[in-house]
Design a protein around this motif. Structure first.
Motif, PDB file in Angstrom:
ATOM      1  N   MET A   1     -29.599   7.203  -1.392  1.00 20.42           N
ATOM      2  CA  MET A   1     -29.152   6.487  -0.209  1.00 20.42           C
ATOM      3  C   MET A   1     -28.249   5.312  -0.590  1.00 20.42           C
ATOM      4  O   MET A   1     -27.212   5.113   0.026  1.00 20.42           O
ATOM      5  N   LEU A   2     -28.643   4.536  -1.608  1.00 22.02           N
ATOM      6  CA  LEU A   2     -27.839   3.378  -1.992  1.00 22.02           C
ATOM      7  C   LEU A   2     -26.485   3.792  -2.550  1.00 22.02           C
ATOM      8  O   LEU A   2     -25.480   3.121  -2.299  1.00 22.02           O
ATOM      9  N   ASP A   3     -26.449   4.907  -3.289  1.00 20.60           N
ATOM     10  CA  ASP A   3     -25.184   5.383  -3.844  1.00 20.60           C
ATOM     11  C   ASP A   3     -24.163   5.669  -2.743  1.00 20.60           C
ATOM     12  O   ASP A   3     -22.966   5.477  -2.944  1.00 20.60           O
ATOM     13  N   ALA A   4     -24.639   6.112  -1.603  1.00 23.35           N
ATOM     14  CA  ALA A   4     -23.740   6.424  -0.488  1.00 23.35           C
ATOM     15  C   ALA A   4     -23.051   5.175   0.060  1.00 23.35           C
ATOM     16  O   ALA A   4     -22.055   5.279   0.772  1.00 23.35           O
ATOM     17  N   HIS A   6     -21.755   2.753  -1.883  1.00 20.21           N
ATOM     18  CA  HIS A   6     -20.747   2.221  -2.815  1.00 20.21           C
ATOM     19  C   HIS A   6     -19.357   2.241  -2.180  1.00 20.21           C
ATOM     20  O   HIS A   6     -18.642   1.230  -2.236  1.00 20.21           O
ATOM     21  N   ALA A   7     -18.965   3.369  -1.598  1.00 15.87           N
ATOM     22  CA  ALA A   7     -17.626   3.482  -1.010  1.00 15.87           C
ATOM     23  C   ALA A   7     -17.411   2.480   0.130  1.00 15.87           C
ATOM     24  O   ALA A   7     -16.385   1.786   0.150  1.00 15.87           O
ATOM     25  N   PRO A   8     -18.348   2.353   1.079  1.00 20.78           N
ATOM     26  CA  PRO A   8     -18.144   1.347   2.136  1.00 20.78           C
ATOM     27  C   PRO A   8     -18.049  -0.087   1.590  1.00 20.78           C
ATOM     28  O   PRO A   8     -17.267  -0.890   2.102  1.00 20.78           O
ATOM     29  N   ILE A   9     -18.816  -0.396   0.547  1.00 17.05           N
ATOM     30  CA  ILE A   9     -18.739  -1.732  -0.062  1.00 17.05           C
ATOM     31  C   ILE A   9     -17.341  -1.954  -0.635  1.00 17.05           C
ATOM     32  O   ILE A   9     -16.721  -3.007  -0.430  1.00 17.05           O
ATOM     33  N   LEU A  10     -16.829  -0.964  -1.354  1.00 16.39           N
ATOM     34  CA  LEU A  10     -15.486  -1.081  -1.937  1.00 16.39           C
ATOM     35  C   LEU A  10     -14.423  -1.227  -0.854  1.00 16.39           C
ATOM     36  O   LEU A  10     -13.460  -1.991  -1.011  1.00 16.39           O
ATOM     37  N   ALA A 133     -33.395   0.706  -8.739  1.00 13.79           N
ATOM     38  CA  ALA A 133     -32.186   1.185  -8.056  1.00 13.79           C
ATOM     39  C   ALA A 133     -31.601   0.084  -7.160  1.00 13.79           C
ATOM     40  O   ALA A 133     -30.378  -0.080  -7.091  1.00 13.79           O
ATOM     41  N   ASP A 134     -32.463  -0.673  -6.488  1.00  8.74           N
ATOM     42  CA  ASP A 134     -31.983  -1.794  -5.678  1.00  8.74           C
ATOM     43  C   ASP A 134     -31.309  -2.833  -6.570  1.00  8.74           C
ATOM     44  O   ASP A 134     -30.239  -3.346  -6.231  1.00  8.74           O
ATOM     45  N   GLU A 135     -31.923  -3.139  -7.697  1.00 10.90           N
ATOM     46  CA  GLU A 135     -31.333  -4.117  -8.614  1.00 10.90           C
ATOM     47  C   GLU A 135     -29.943  -3.696  -9.062  1.00 10.90           C
ATOM     48  O   GLU A 135     -29.002  -4.489  -9.018  1.00 10.90           O
ATOM     49  N   ARG A 136     -29.805  -2.445  -9.505  1.00 12.56           N
ATOM     50  CA  ARG A 136     -28.500  -1.968  -9.980  1.00 12.56           C
ATOM     51  C   ARG A 136     -27.475  -1.985  -8.846  1.00 12.56           C
ATOM     52  O   ARG A 136     -26.319  -2.364  -9.045  1.00 12.56           O
ATOM     53  N   PHE A 137     -27.887  -1.597  -7.639  1.00 14.80           N
ATOM     54  CA  PHE A 137     -26.997  -1.574  -6.482  1.00 14.80           C
ATOM     55  C   PHE A 137     -26.520  -2.989  -6.141  1.00 14.80           C
ATOM     56  O   PHE A 137     -25.323  -3.215  -5.903  1.00 14.80           O
ATOM     57  N   LEU A 138     -27.419  -3.941  -6.132  1.00 16.45           N
ATOM     58  CA  LEU A 138     -27.058  -5.312  -5.788  1.00 16.45           C
ATOM     59  C   LEU A 138     -26.203  -5.944  -6.890  1.00 16.45           C
ATOM     60  O   LEU A 138     -25.312  -6.753  -6.606  1.00 16.45           O
ATOM     61  N   GLU A 139     -26.441  -5.573  -8.144  1.00 16.96           N
ATOM     62  CA  GLU A 139     -25.581  -6.031  -9.241  1.00 16.96           C
ATOM     63  C   GLU A 139     -24.158  -5.497  -9.044  1.00 16.96           C
ATOM     64  O   GLU A 139     -23.178  -6.212  -9.278  1.00 16.96           O
ATOM     65  N   PHE A 140     -24.047  -4.236  -8.629  1.00 15.17           N
ATOM     66  CA  PHE A 140     -22.743  -3.639  -8.329  1.00 15.17           C
ATOM     67  C   PHE A 140     -22.040  -4.445  -7.234  1.00 15.17           C
ATOM     68  O   PHE A 140     -20.854  -4.793  -7.355  1.00 15.17           O
ATOM     69  N   ILE A 141     -22.759  -4.750  -6.160  1.00 13.76           N
ATOM     70  CA  ILE A 141     -22.165  -5.520  -5.059  1.00 13.76           C
ATOM     71  C   ILE A 141     -21.678  -6.875  -5.559  1.00 13.76           C
ATOM     72  O   ILE A 141     -20.546  -7.284  -5.285  1.00 13.76           O
ATOM     73  N   ASN A 142     -22.519  -7.575  -6.311  1.00 11.33           N
ATOM     74  CA  ASN A 142     -22.134  -8.897  -6.781  1.00 11.33           C
ATOM     75  C   ASN A 142     -20.933  -8.844  -7.723  1.00 11.33           C
ATOM     76  O   ASN A 142     -20.086  -9.733  -7.698  1.00 11.33           O
ATOM     77  N   ALA A 143     -20.844  -7.803  -8.528  1.00 14.27           N
ATOM     78  CA  ALA A 143     -19.684  -7.650  -9.414  1.00 14.27           C
ATOM     79  C   ALA A 143     -18.410  -7.465  -8.591  1.00 14.27           C
ATOM     80  O   ALA A 143     -17.348  -8.012  -8.923  1.00 14.27           O
TER      81      ALA A 143
END
Length: 149
Positions: A1-4, A6-10, A133-143
């Motif tokens: 679910m979190l992987d989906a 990534h594109a909207p965040i970008l 998975a939440d940690e990695r996702f939120l790290e991606f957002i912050n980056a």
């Protein structure tokens, strides 16, 4: 679910909106699309002061607009520079209660040029809601957010 997400965040990060609007849009997206994210907000260092100031957020209003370094989960992350996952907020001595409904929290620092300039804070009304998975996702957002600051 979190992987989906990534594109909207970008898409949000690369949009023509101003930075504050982008951050608010990210908060709203996360709160709406991730069932266990009940409050989502950014805190940023308040100038040169040893405190955090609330930035854009989505969720119930909070009185915690200024948080001293070291106080609460957010304040501890400002000092430690490390992710902090709290499975049960009642078990934390240094927890600042935002709502009686909050059961767990995750705070991930936001780095700009190696310096901790803020953090992404998420509260959940579900106990033990956050995974690696939440940690990695939120790290991606912050980056990604760091690229627009």
């Amino acid at each position: 679910m979190l992987d989906a997400l990534h594109a909207p965040i970008l898409e949000i990060v690369s949009s023509k909106e101003d930075t504050q609007k982008k951050l608010l849009t990210i908060c709203k997206l996360l709160k709406e699309r991730v069932p266990h994210y009940d409050w989502v907000g950014f805190y940023f260092r308040n100038g040169q002061k040893e405190e955090l100031k609330l930035g854009p957020y989505a969720g119930a209003p909070t009185d915690h607009t200024i948080i001293p370094f070291g106080k609460g989960i957010c304040g501890q992350v400002a000092v430690s520079n490390k992710n902090f996952v709290v499975p049960d907020v009642r078990a934390q001595d240094n927890y600042i209660a935002c709502s009686i409904h909050v059961k767990s929290e995750i705070v991930v620092p936001l780095f700009l040029n190696g310096e901790n300039v803020g953090q992404l804070d998420i509260d959940s009304n579900t106990a033990d809601a956050f995974s690696e998975a939440d940690e990695r996702f939120l790290e991606f957002i912050n980056a990604e957010v760091a690229k627009i600051l």
